[in-house]
Design a protein around this motif. Sequence first.
Motif, PDB file in Angstrom:
ATOM      1  N   ASN A 224       0.840  -1.205   0.000  1.00  0.00           N
ATOM      2  CA  ASN A 224       0.000   0.000   0.000  1.00  0.00           C
ATOM      3  C   ASN A 224       0.875   1.255   0.000  1.00  0.00           C
ATOM      4  O   ASN A 224       1.571   1.533   0.979  1.00  0.00           O
ATOM      5  N   SER A 225       0.822   1.992  -1.081  1.00  0.00           N
ATOM      6  CA  SER A 225       1.673   3.170  -1.243  1.00  0.00           C
ATOM      7  C   SER A 225       0.935   4.434  -0.822  1.00  0.00           C
ATOM      8  O   SER A 225       0.024   4.896  -1.507  1.00  0.00           O
ATOM      9  N   PHE A 226       1.329   4.980   0.299  1.00  0.00           N
ATOM     10  CA  PHE A 226       0.734   6.230   0.782  1.00  0.00           C
ATOM     11  C   PHE A 226       1.359   7.430   0.076  1.00  0.00           C
ATOM     12  O   PHE A 226       0.711   8.457  -0.123  1.00  0.00           O
ATOM     13  N   ASN A 227       2.635   7.296  -0.314  1.00  0.00           N
ATOM     14  CA  ASN A 227       3.292   8.415  -1.002  1.00  0.00           C
ATOM     15  C   ASN A 227       2.652   8.716  -2.342  1.00  0.00           C
ATOM     16  O   ASN A 227       2.652   9.854  -2.793  1.00  0.00           O
ATOM     17  N   ARG A 228       2.067   7.705  -2.972  1.00  0.00           N
ATOM     18  CA  ARG A 228       1.448   7.934  -4.286  1.00  0.00           C
ATOM     19  C   ARG A 228       0.136   8.713  -4.195  1.00  0.00           C
ATOM     20  O   ARG A 228      -0.341   9.214  -5.205  1.00  0.00           O
ATOM     21  N   VAL A 229      -0.430   8.788  -3.006  1.00  0.00           N
ATOM     22  CA  VAL A 229      -1.614   9.632  -2.828  1.00  0.00           C
ATOM     23  C   VAL A 229      -1.255  10.888  -2.032  1.00  0.00           C
ATOM     24  O   VAL A 229      -2.136  11.610  -1.561  1.00  0.00           O
ATOM     25  N   GLY A 230       0.048  11.146  -1.884  1.00  0.00           N
ATOM     26  CA  GLY A 230       0.500  12.386  -1.267  1.00  0.00           C
ATOM     27  C   GLY A 230       0.601  12.376   0.241  1.00  0.00           C
ATOM     28  O   GLY A 230       0.844  13.420   0.852  1.00  0.00           O
ATOM     29  N   LEU A 231       0.418  11.196   0.867  1.00  0.00           N
ATOM     30  CA  LEU A 231       0.477  11.118   2.325  1.00  0.00           C
ATOM     31  C   LEU A 231       1.856  10.654   2.779  1.00  0.00           C
ATOM     32  O   LEU A 231       2.507   9.832   2.121  1.00  0.00           O
ATOM     33  N   ASP A 232       2.263  11.149   3.930  1.00  0.00           N
ATOM     34  CA  ASP A 232       3.575  10.778   4.463  1.00  0.00           C
ATOM     35  C   ASP A 232       3.480   9.471   5.237  1.00  0.00           C
ATOM     36  O   ASP A 232       2.446   9.147   5.831  1.00  0.00           O
ATOM     37  N   HIS A 233       4.598   8.734   5.251  1.00  0.00           N
ATOM     38  CA  HIS A 233       4.602   7.424   5.905  1.00  0.00           C
ATOM     39  C   HIS A 233       4.461   7.496   7.421  1.00  0.00           C
ATOM     40  O   HIS A 233       4.253   6.462   8.075  1.00  0.00           O
ATOM     41  N   VAL A 234       4.539   8.680   8.017  1.00  0.00           N
ATOM     42  CA  VAL A 234       4.372   8.745   9.473  1.00  0.00           C
ATOM     43  C   VAL A 234       2.955   8.394   9.908  1.00  0.00           C
ATOM     44  O   VAL A 234       2.715   8.158  11.096  1.00  0.00           O
ATOM     45  N   VAL A 235       2.001   8.331   8.980  1.00  0.00           N
ATOM     46  CA  VAL A 235       0.670   7.827   9.332  1.00  0.00           C
ATOM     47  C   VAL A 235       0.784   6.409   9.889  1.00  0.00           C
ATOM     48  O   VAL A 235       0.064   6.032  10.820  1.00  0.00           O
ATOM     49  N   GLN A 268      -3.882  13.509   8.724  1.00  0.00           N
ATOM     50  CA  GLN A 268      -2.655  12.848   8.253  1.00  0.00           C
ATOM     51  C   GLN A 268      -1.722  13.847   7.563  1.00  0.00           C
ATOM     52  O   GLN A 268      -2.164  14.737   6.843  1.00  0.00           O
ATOM     53  N   SER A 269      -0.434  13.637   7.763  1.00  0.00           N
ATOM     54  CA  SER A 269       0.572  14.555   7.224  1.00  0.00           C
ATOM     55  C   SER A 269       0.739  14.379   5.716  1.00  0.00           C
ATOM     56  O   SER A 269       0.817  13.255   5.212  1.00  0.00           O
TER      57      SER A 269
END
Length: 546
Positions: A224-235, A268-269
């Motif tokens: 699941n890529s959070f960076n591809r939807v603009g969210l930072d991995h610190v979630v 979320q960041s």
Amino acid sequence: MRSPGLLPAAMLTKAVRATLPLNRRRISVPAVRTLSLLASPNRSIPGARQSVVPSTVLPSFSRPMSSGHGGESTLRPEPDKVLQDIADYVHNYKINSDLAYETARLCLIDTIGCGLEALRFPECTKLLGPVVEGTVVPNGTRVPGTNYQLDPIRGAFNIGAIIRWLDFNDCFLAAEWGHPSDNLGAILAVADHLARQGQLLTVHDVLEAMIKAHEIQGSIALLNSFNRVGLDHVVLVKVASTAVVSKLLGLNRDQTIDAVSQAWVDGQSLRTYRHAPNTGPRKAWAAGDACSRAVNLALMVKKGEKGLPSVLTAKTWGFYDVLFKGKPFEFQIPYGSYIMENVLFKISFPAEFHAQTAVEAAHIIHRKLKDLGKTAEDIKSVRIRTQEAAIRIIDKQGPLDNFADRDHAINYMVAYPLIFGELTSESYTDASAADPRIDALRAKIYCVEEQKFSVEYHEPAKRSIGNALLVELNDGTVLDEVEIEYPVGHKRRRAEGTPLLINKFKRHISYHYDEVHQKKILDTLSDASSLATMPVDKFTDLFVKA
């Protein structure tokens, strides 16, 4: 003369009000006019705008208005399966892997060392301490390398911030990347605070929480890529930390579900602070912020705050629809201990992990240039074959504004060792970056994607982070390409990397403690069995500064 069938507005208003319950008699004149037009569809008023009004806006003159049958259901569903699986893992799964516990011990050593190293930088230390200067919390969390004694929420921020400040702690790379040891900020803050209140918590409990936090963060990251939807991995730090500290705080399974749901619904960041042209120091304390929010949410649920059972799957309002393009999470493996066993250690260089093997190759080429009687000024071009992820996040051109910009720019991280034969935490400072040779060489460095590296980056049995450097000199000489697939901190190089990791820790503590204190710390951490049974507060006392 008044048209037949139409009453004056005031009269119609009075008539309508008489038929409504007392709490429904307020109605505006424009609304009455619309009603009269609908009652006489063939009549018109000169200059009036004709419109169709849905029948649901019309009051019933024979019975009170009802809400109909289209409202939202108030029935609370069963919690999302993702929430249940996390809570079941945290509360019921027993870690039996000796490799996981030994790797967690090394991770604990390395992470504390990274935090101590960050204390040498004023940009970091200025953010630390209590919110109100001078505040000391009874039985509060101790922050390694300082004399602070803080509430566990603020303590989690402090510990989390120093851990991540230099981007020198562990890493796990998949569809989403991240640093699972970030979770230690929340884990250690809560465990230390509870131990100082008299609870029997040992370093073994900390190691178990680390393994499980690693597993939650890393397993979600696999596909699941959070960076591809603009969210930072610190979630994922926030979610994993909330889950494991919930158990430490004594929450039951259902309360852990509630707490984790609060972490998902929390703001979320964005990754904005990790990418040009907005790269900035927030990326260094973002994990600390996530840790503090995790502790705060778990404590709120402990006091009775309810959760949100369909926080992920709720139509329109859930995480999937709002922030993940409507796509549910996918999972490659069940929760176990895979992530800790396969975590990557940053041992040799304080560099963003996708560049680790490129930096190692640059050191090799620097020595080769020296043997040839050449310097970096003799270089005409440098080609970096790398993974797609590296091109997407650390391939930067143009001026680099600050420390955070430089340690996430592959051409800077390669240029510096090509020139100086080293890359340390000080290499990213403004003073170091002022050397004009660095930007001159950066302009000669370019990246291309190597498909093989991109594919093997995701293969569970490999998880390589390959880079290859090809250098051409001004006289036309092309040096042999240097290709490295696995960094020193990779599982495949664990035997080679462990002594280097311990040396890294020794270097980090040497700036803070005298030789007698250093020996005490090293002796304690080297005895794995004794360390495991050590009370958490006695462990953190090892690192307190007077």
